[in-house]
Motif scaffolding. Structure first.
Motif, short mmCIF file in Angstrom:
data_model
loop_
_atom_site.label_atom_id
_atom_site.label_comp_id
_atom_site.label_asym_id
_atom_site.label_seq_id
_atom_site.Cartn_x
_atom_site.Cartn_y
_atom_site.Cartn_z
N UNK A 13 46.98 37.89 29.58
CA UNK A 13 45.84 37.79 28.40
C UNK A 13 45.72 37.97 27.31
N UNK A 14 46.56 38.28 26.36
CA UNK A 14 46.63 38.34 25.03
C UNK A 14 47.04 37.26 24.50
N UNK A 103 40.10 34.44 32.38
CA UNK A 103 40.85 34.45 33.22
C UNK A 103 40.60 33.59 34.63
N UNK A 104 42.41 33.52 35.13
CA UNK A 104 42.10 32.04 36.90
C UNK A 104 40.98 33.43 37.73
N UNK A 105 41.60 34.05 37.32
CA UNK A 105 40.64 35.17 38.27
C UNK A 105 38.85 35.40 38.44
N UNK A 106 38.49 34.88 36.79
CA UNK A 106 37.00 35.23 36.97
C UNK A 106 36.43 35.65 36.38
N UNK A 107 37.72 36.80 35.49
CA UNK A 107 37.07 38.00 34.95
C UNK A 107 36.72 37.06 33.38
N UNK A 108 35.94 38.67 32.78
CA UNK A 108 36.51 37.84 31.22
C UNK A 108 36.84 39.02 30.43
#
Ligand code: ADP
Ligand code: GN1
Ligand code: MG
Length: 367
Positions: A13-14, A103-108
């Motif tokens: 993510x970074x 991200x792609x899984x929906x996490x913020x």
């Protein structure tokens, strides 16, 4: 324990954030109960967090609050000649210009500068630190006293609505989804017997005796960074729950956590009590930080704020225990029940020391 998959995802993510230099080492960080926090080394150090998705239903609103509040604080810090990069959080934007990355899984995920040369304590080590933390939390409310409260989203509706929390607790007892109620009969009774306390502050607010202010709502000691050099409370962190609320809640939550002689999850209850000296110190520091902005009734209700917040937090730990530990991060079996018991011990001790608490506050009020 942090699973490796999450660490790998954090690392991935970074690259979506506008960081200085190359992303280097990353590791799990801190001891918060809610978000997943990482420390990232690049040209400077950053804090990366996966926001808790089940708790914060509207992460975009949370980040809107945080960018609003931190920009406002930065202006005030600059005007006072302070260091805006150290005295409040700095949100690092994503490469597509947002204060978060999904991200792609929906996490913020979100990123801040790490506050350097500062410490974050899980327990009071020196009296001076506790006093300085009180001043900083008091001052935080004071600085936000002219923030446009109507622009803030309610990130967790009814966060300190103790009455509503009691109803959720009663439902959890009734439903008993994990079959744990029989292991917590005494604890359940303790909270039920004290139901009256749940309505006190809400009632005073409804009657206009306690004003709604912009408050932090989660003022425990490990939500403030203490400057290593000066020993001052340099930066209030964990701004997820900055919302309109009551000043006595902010005061009370700090007492519950910091003026206890034992840790929040101490299993040996003989070590847990309210330290009246720390209570006195915190009261003085908090009032100093508030710089005269509290009304007389608010000051008079500080002991009640401490008792209600301790009651409420224990009630939340017990509810979570009954519901199967789905809210607070737990690290051992019965962790939430242990936490609930320390809060009960503290409430009982506050009841025993009630007159002294009141006396301390009225003496501080005269200063
Ligand atoms: P939680 O809601 O899970 O408590 P916090 O935002 O409080 O999450 O962060 C968890 C811990 O991470 C804090 O107690 C602190 O130790 C550390 N931390 C968070 N933000 C920063 C920051 N900007 N600089 C330094 N440490 C931080
Ligand atoms: C949580 O996020 P953290 O760990 O600083 C919780 C507080 C509780 C506290 C108990 C958003 O605080 O309300 O008082 O645990 N935060 C949220 O330690 O629920
Ligand atoms: Mg925290």
């Amino acid at each position: 324990m942090m699973n490796m998959d999450l660490l790998a995802r954090a690392k991935e993510v970074t690259r979506h954030f506008q960081i200085q230099g190359e992303a280097g080492e990353i590791c799990p960080w801190g001891s918060g109960h809610i978000n997943d926090t990482f420390l990232l080394q690049a040209q400077v150090r950053y804090i990366l967090q996966r926001m808790n998705r089940s708790i914060f239903a509207k992460p975009v609103d949370v980040m809107e609050n945080i960018t609003g509040v931190t920009s406002f604080l930065k202006e005030k810090i600059k005007q006072a000649g302070g260091d805006e990069l150290r005295e409040t959080l700095t949100v690092i934007f994503s490469k597509d210009g947002k204060p978060f990355y999904q991200d792609a899984s929906g996490d913020y995920w979100r990123m801040y500068y790490m506050i350097e040369d500062a410490m974050c304590y899980d327990k009071v080590e020196t009296e001076q630190d506790f006093y300085e933390s009180a001043k900083a939390f008091g001052n935080f409310g004071h600085l936000l006293s002219d923030y446009p409260a109507e622009t803030l989203h309610e990130t967790i509706p009814g966060f300190h609505d103790t009455g509503a929390r009691f109803e959720v607790f009663q439902r959890a007892v009734k439903e008993d989804v994990c079959g744990r109620a029989k292991e917590a009969e005494e604890e359940i009774r303790f909270y039920q017997e004290r139901k009256d306390i749940t309505g006190v502050l809400g009632q005073m607010q409804a009657e206009g005796k306690l004003p709604l202010r912009v408050t932090h709502n989660d003022t425990k000691l490990n939500n403030i960074m203490m400057d290593k050099r000066t020993g001052k409370g340099i930066c209030v962190i964990d701004l997820d729950t900055v919302m309109p609320g009551l000043s006595v809640h902010d005061f009370g939550d700090s007492i519950r956590f910091g003026a206890s002689t034992g840790a929040e999850d101490e299993q040996d209850l003989s070590k847990v009590s309210l330290d009246l000296h720390l209570f006195d110190l915190y009261t003085r520091g908090f009032l100093e930080g508030c710089q005269g902005s509290l009304r007389e009734t608010e000051i008079a209700m500080l002991p009640m704020g401490a008792k209600v917040m301790t009651y409420e937090c224990g009630l939340r730990f017990l509810t979570d225990y009954l519901q199967g530990d789905t809210y607070f991060k737990t690290h051992r079996k019965g962790h939430n029940l242990d936490r609930c018991r320390t809060q009960m011990k503290l409430v009982a001790d506050m009841e025993a020391k009630w007159q002294e608490m009141q006396k301390i506050v009225s003496q501080c009020q005269k200063i």
